[in-house]
Design a protein around this motif. Structure first.
Motif, mmCIF file in Angstrom:
data_model
loop_
_atom_site.group_PDB
_atom_site.id
_atom_site.type_symbol
_atom_site.label_atom_id
_atom_site.label_comp_id
_atom_site.label_asym_id
_atom_site.label_seq_id
_atom_site.Cartn_x
_atom_site.Cartn_y
_atom_site.Cartn_z
ATOM 1 N N ARG A 7 0.850 -1.178 0.000
ATOM 2 C CA ARG A 7 0.000 0.000 0.000
ATOM 3 C C ARG A 7 0.893 1.237 0.000
ATOM 4 N NH1 ARG A 7 -4.716 0.551 4.396
ATOM 5 N NH2 ARG A 7 -6.178 1.499 2.998
ATOM 6 N N THR A 8 0.541 2.232 -0.786
ATOM 7 C CA THR A 8 1.335 3.453 -0.815
ATOM 8 C C THR A 8 1.140 4.213 0.487
ATOM 9 O OG1 THR A 8 -0.460 4.676 -1.865
ATOM 10 C CG2 THR A 8 1.186 3.687 -3.316
ATOM 11 N N ARG A 9 2.159 4.932 0.877
ATOM 12 C CA ARG A 9 2.120 5.683 2.126
ATOM 13 C C ARG A 9 1.139 6.842 1.995
ATOM 14 N NH1 ARG A 9 5.553 6.177 6.538
ATOM 15 N NH2 ARG A 9 5.506 8.206 7.521
ATOM 16 N N ARG A 10 0.275 6.957 2.998
ATOM 17 C CA ARG A 10 -0.710 8.037 2.985
ATOM 18 C C ARG A 10 -0.312 9.099 4.008
ATOM 19 N NH1 ARG A 10 -6.268 5.164 4.050
ATOM 20 N NH2 ARG A 10 -5.002 4.113 5.597
ATOM 21 N N ASN A 11 -0.532 10.332 3.655
ATOM 22 C CA ASN A 11 -0.304 11.437 4.582
ATOM 23 C C ASN A 11 -1.664 11.970 4.995
ATOM 24 O OD1 ASN A 11 2.515 11.368 4.428
ATOM 25 N ND2 ASN A 11 2.477 12.515 2.510
ATOM 26 N N HIS A 12 -1.932 11.897 6.275
ATOM 27 C CA HIS A 12 -3.232 12.324 6.784
ATOM 28 C C HIS A 12 -3.155 13.754 7.294
ATOM 29 C CE1 HIS A 12 -4.749 8.242 6.505
ATOM 30 N NE2 HIS A 12 -3.659 7.812 7.119
ATOM 31 N N SER A 13 -4.230 14.482 7.102
ATOM 32 C CA SER A 13 -4.278 15.860 7.585
ATOM 33 C C SER A 13 -4.375 15.873 9.102
ATOM 34 C CB SER A 13 -5.494 16.577 6.987
ATOM 35 O OG SER A 13 -6.684 16.052 7.542
#
Length: 105
Positions: A7-13
């Motif tokens: 899974r690609t790395r997600r950046n959360h707000s």
């Protein structure tokens, strides 16, 4: 042989992180349920909850560190208030002398 796709790395707000941490603080669901609902790892929920608790004090410090740096200059505001007061007094007396403003307030 099947290969798992990463899974690609997600950046959360920060708003999303706060929402997840608050949900964890409520305590009406388990960390696993919260993690499944928000599609994050349970360890991430725990980390964000801990961060929220550690930094909660900053929400109530009156913003002293940030507002002092970016806030308006108090001396300038007081000078402006004084200038506007003088202008209002001048206009009030001029209108009163011209008969356009009653002497009563």
């Amino acid at each position: 042989m099947t290969r798992k796709t990463r899974r690609t790395r997600r950046n959360h707000s920060s708003a999303f992180k706060a929402k997840v941490a608050i949900a964890a603080l409520k305590g009406d669901k388990t960390l696993t349920e919260i993690a499944e609902h928000f599609e994050v790892h349970p360890n991430q929920v725990t980390d964000w909850k801990r961060q929220l608790l550690e930094r909660a004090e900053q929400a109530f410090d009156g913003g002293a560190s940030t507002s002092a740096e970016s806030g308006p200059d108090i001396k300038t505001l007081h000078a402006k208030i004084g200038q506007l007061t003088l202008e209002n007094d001048f206009l009030e007396s001029a209108l009163t002398k011209a008969g356009l403003l009653s002497a009563k307030k």
